[in-house]
Design a protein around this motif. Structure first.
Motif, PDB file in Angstrom:
ATOM      1  N   ARG A 131     -89.904 -70.383 -26.091  1.00 16.58           N
ATOM      2  CA  ARG A 131     -90.657 -70.323 -27.273  1.00 16.58           C
ATOM      3  C   ARG A 131     -91.854 -69.232 -27.442  1.00 16.58           C
ATOM      4  O   ARG A 131     -92.360 -69.396 -26.348  1.00 16.58           O
ATOM      5  N   SER A 168     -95.105 -67.456 -29.661  1.00 20.22           N
ATOM      6  CA  SER A 168     -95.453 -67.639 -30.760  1.00 20.22           C
ATOM      7  C   SER A 168     -96.954 -67.201 -30.899  1.00 20.22           C
ATOM      8  O   SER A 168     -97.398 -67.305 -29.591  1.00 20.22           O
ATOM      9  N   ASP A 177     -99.234 -68.672 -32.739  1.00 17.28           N
ATOM     10  CA  ASP A 177     -99.883 -69.799 -33.005  1.00 17.28           C
ATOM     11  C   ASP A 177    -100.348 -70.777 -31.926  1.00 17.28           C
ATOM     12  O   ASP A 177     -99.503 -71.646 -31.510  1.00 17.28           O
ATOM     13  N   MET A 216    -101.975 -73.284 -31.874  1.00 17.72           N
ATOM     14  CA  MET A 216    -102.082 -75.151 -32.246  1.00 17.72           C
ATOM     15  C   MET A 216    -100.741 -75.695 -31.771  1.00 17.72           C
ATOM     16  O   MET A 216    -100.284 -76.576 -31.366  1.00 17.72           O
ATOM     17  N   GLN A 217     -99.615 -74.791 -32.531  1.00 15.85           N
ATOM     18  CA  GLN A 217     -98.279 -75.246 -32.735  1.00 15.85           C
ATOM     19  C   GLN A 217     -97.684 -75.358 -31.207  1.00 15.85           C
ATOM     20  O   GLN A 217     -97.105 -76.257 -30.908  1.00 15.85           O
ATOM     21  N   MET A 218     -98.213 -74.360 -30.515  1.00 15.55           N
ATOM     22  CA  MET A 218     -97.493 -74.330 -29.445  1.00 15.55           C
ATOM     23  C   MET A 218     -98.211 -75.364 -28.390  1.00 15.55           C
ATOM     24  O   MET A 218     -97.516 -76.027 -27.490  1.00 15.55           O
ATOM     25  N   GLU A 219     -99.414 -75.546 -28.460  1.00 16.87           N
ATOM     26  CA  GLU A 219    -100.119 -76.865 -27.638  1.00 16.87           C
ATOM     27  C   GLU A 219     -99.283 -78.280 -28.185  1.00 16.87           C
ATOM     28  O   GLU A 219     -99.007 -79.093 -27.413  1.00 16.87           O
ATOM     29  N   LEU A 220     -98.952 -78.194 -29.448  1.00 19.96           N
ATOM     30  CA  LEU A 220     -98.365 -79.431 -29.826  1.00 19.96           C
ATOM     31  C   LEU A 220     -96.817 -79.736 -29.520  1.00 19.96           C
ATOM     32  O   LEU A 220     -96.527 -80.641 -28.865  1.00 19.96           O
ATOM     33  N   LEU A 221     -96.173 -78.532 -29.325  1.00 17.93           N
ATOM     34  CA  LEU A 221     -94.823 -78.446 -28.779  1.00 17.93           C
ATOM     35  C   LEU A 221     -94.876 -78.720 -27.373  1.00 17.93           C
ATOM     36  O   LEU A 221     -94.094 -79.333 -26.673  1.00 17.93           O
ATOM     37  N   GLU A 265     -95.374 -82.449 -26.629  1.00 18.10           N
ATOM     38  CA  GLU A 265     -94.080 -82.896 -27.172  1.00 18.10           C
ATOM     39  C   GLU A 265     -93.327 -83.120 -25.739  1.00 18.10           C
ATOM     40  O   GLU A 265     -92.684 -84.058 -25.731  1.00 18.10           O
ATOM     41  N   LEU A 268     -89.911 -80.225 -34.796  1.00 21.77           N
ATOM     42  CA  LEU A 268     -90.377 -79.412 -35.969  1.00 21.77           C
ATOM     43  C   LEU A 268     -89.777 -79.715 -37.369  1.00 21.77           C
ATOM     44  O   LEU A 268     -90.295 -79.452 -38.307  1.00 21.77           O
TER      45      LEU A 268
END
Length: 80
Positions: A14, A16, A18, A20-25, A28, A72
């Motif tokens: 992925r 991006s 973003d 924050m979103q990449m850290e969350l992914l 996970e 997501l």
């Protein structure tokens, strides 16, 4: 384990802008025991250029994709 973006064993899952979103992914995937790395390719002077790249091992890419899609698309009833 040695990581190199040129390694044939790793692929970009992925991309991006973003953080924050990449850290969350990334978290996970790590919680599901999928090895991954996040590479910051953002320009420090002009942050609108560049992106964060999430790398996973090729052998785990299908599973990692499924985990990310599930993460997501997961609707939290408390968020409503």
């Amino acid at each position: 384990m040695i990581f190199s973006v040129e390694s044939p064993d790793w692929q970009i899952l992925r991309k991006s802008g973003d953080a924050m979103q990449m850290e969350l992914l990334k978290n996970e995937l790590l919680n599901n025991e999928i090895n991954c790395f996040l590479v910051n390719k953002k320009d420090s002077v002009y942050p609108i250029f560049g992106a964060y790249l999430l790398y996973v091992e090729k052998k785990n890419s299908d599973l990692a994709r499924a985990i990310i899609e599930n993460f997501l698309n997961n609707d939290d009833p408390k968020a409503s």
